[in-house]
Scaffold this active site. Sequence first.
Site, PDB file in Angstrom:
ATOM      1  N   SER A  47       0.821  -1.196   0.000  1.00 54.19           N
ATOM      2  CA  SER A  47       0.000   0.000   0.000  1.00 54.19           C
ATOM      3  C   SER A  47       0.866   1.262   0.000  1.00 54.19           C
ATOM      4  CB  SER A  47      -0.944  -0.041   1.198  1.00 54.19           C
ATOM      5  OG  SER A  47      -1.957   0.912   1.070  1.00 54.19           O
ATOM      6  N   ASP A 133      -9.804  -5.487  -3.942  1.00 54.97           N
ATOM      7  CA  ASP A 133      -9.249  -4.325  -3.236  1.00 54.97           C
ATOM      8  C   ASP A 133     -10.134  -3.101  -3.469  1.00 54.97           C
ATOM      9  OD1 ASP A 133      -7.671  -2.222  -2.236  1.00 54.97           O
ATOM     10  OD2 ASP A 133      -5.805  -3.235  -2.796  1.00 54.97           O
ATOM     11  N   HIS A 170      -7.735 -13.417  -5.791  1.00 59.96           N
ATOM     12  CA  HIS A 170      -8.858 -12.831  -5.066  1.00 59.96           C
ATOM     13  C   HIS A 170      -8.469 -12.563  -3.615  1.00 59.96           C
ATOM     14  CE1 HIS A 170     -12.876 -11.684  -3.986  1.00 59.96           C
ATOM     15  NE2 HIS A 170     -12.865 -12.553  -2.996  1.00 59.96           N
TER      16      HIS A 170
END
Length: 346
Positions: A47, A133, A170
């Site tokens: 991130s 996400d 996933h």
Amino acid sequence: MAHQTTTIRTLILALSLVAGSACAREPSGALPKLKLDPSRVAVVGLSSGAYMATQAQLAYPDVFPNAAIVAGGPYGCAGGKLDVALSTCMKGAPLPDVAALVASARQRAAAGDIGPLADLAHSHVYLLHGDGDSVVAPAVAEAGAQFYRQLREATPALAGMQVVDDGARHFAHNLPVAAKGDDCDKSVSPYLGHCGFDAAGEIFSQMFGQPSGKPEVAKGELLSFDQDALRPDGADAFLASRGYLYLPPACAAGKPCGLVVALHGCKQNADAIGETFVKDAGFNRWADAYGVAVLYPQTRASFAPLNPQACWDWWGYSGTDYDTRHGVQLRWLVNAVRALGLPAKQ
């Protein structure tokens, strides 16, 4: 005033960009000197840590030839603007202009603001994101992969750069771990999704090839160290006072050693979740198998500058040069790697 208060609250909430053995020995004030192999150094981030990892690789390709980007977008995406970071670079509204970002990176390299792109000629880049996400849109992560591919196409010296885009799995906005649980499709603290997929093992494989073995538990030592001792020219890098280093037995014994710099996401620093990321992300046991130390730098939260979720700086809270060779956090990272024994480029 009420409008200003609402705006500040909105920004604080939006800044929740996250990814995500015994207690660590107390800080000694200095990192140990290792026999580091410059070709086996990688920066890994989740991130905000993913954006920072891309910045580190582009600014200092001679230090970070390899990078693994988990749920992050292209280099230079925010352009020093928080509103762009929150919209284009997280939600993909509008999508990043990859061609323009590639052209900008090439110009910045030519000007010396980032490193020579030719230093990435033999680099490995692995980009991982989940299709569930909702924090960093899959299309933004795909733009990150497109950035590297287009950079390679536009730069003849990079024909040998390996770019792997792993975007068909996933999971939500987290770092997947090998165990299975009910949080794979959620983005909840500590942002380690129990998905039955060992992302750390895949990252090590992509960075360094196949291991000689597959250890079940980490057998090395987790150390803590004084991060303030590595401030570049004494400047505040907006980091916590303490960071962590996982030292495999082979590295501790003085054998040639690789290095992974693992950058947590927002709200995933030790002040927020303790040593969970440092111990449970999955990197340490693979570090034993590969003979690779793992450095876990730690950010700190602040309101001045505005960084309440302890994110790495990928939009400019530490200064306008945050994503260049002059950026204070990037210079700190280089100081840390040098302190561990990486020789300066001749």
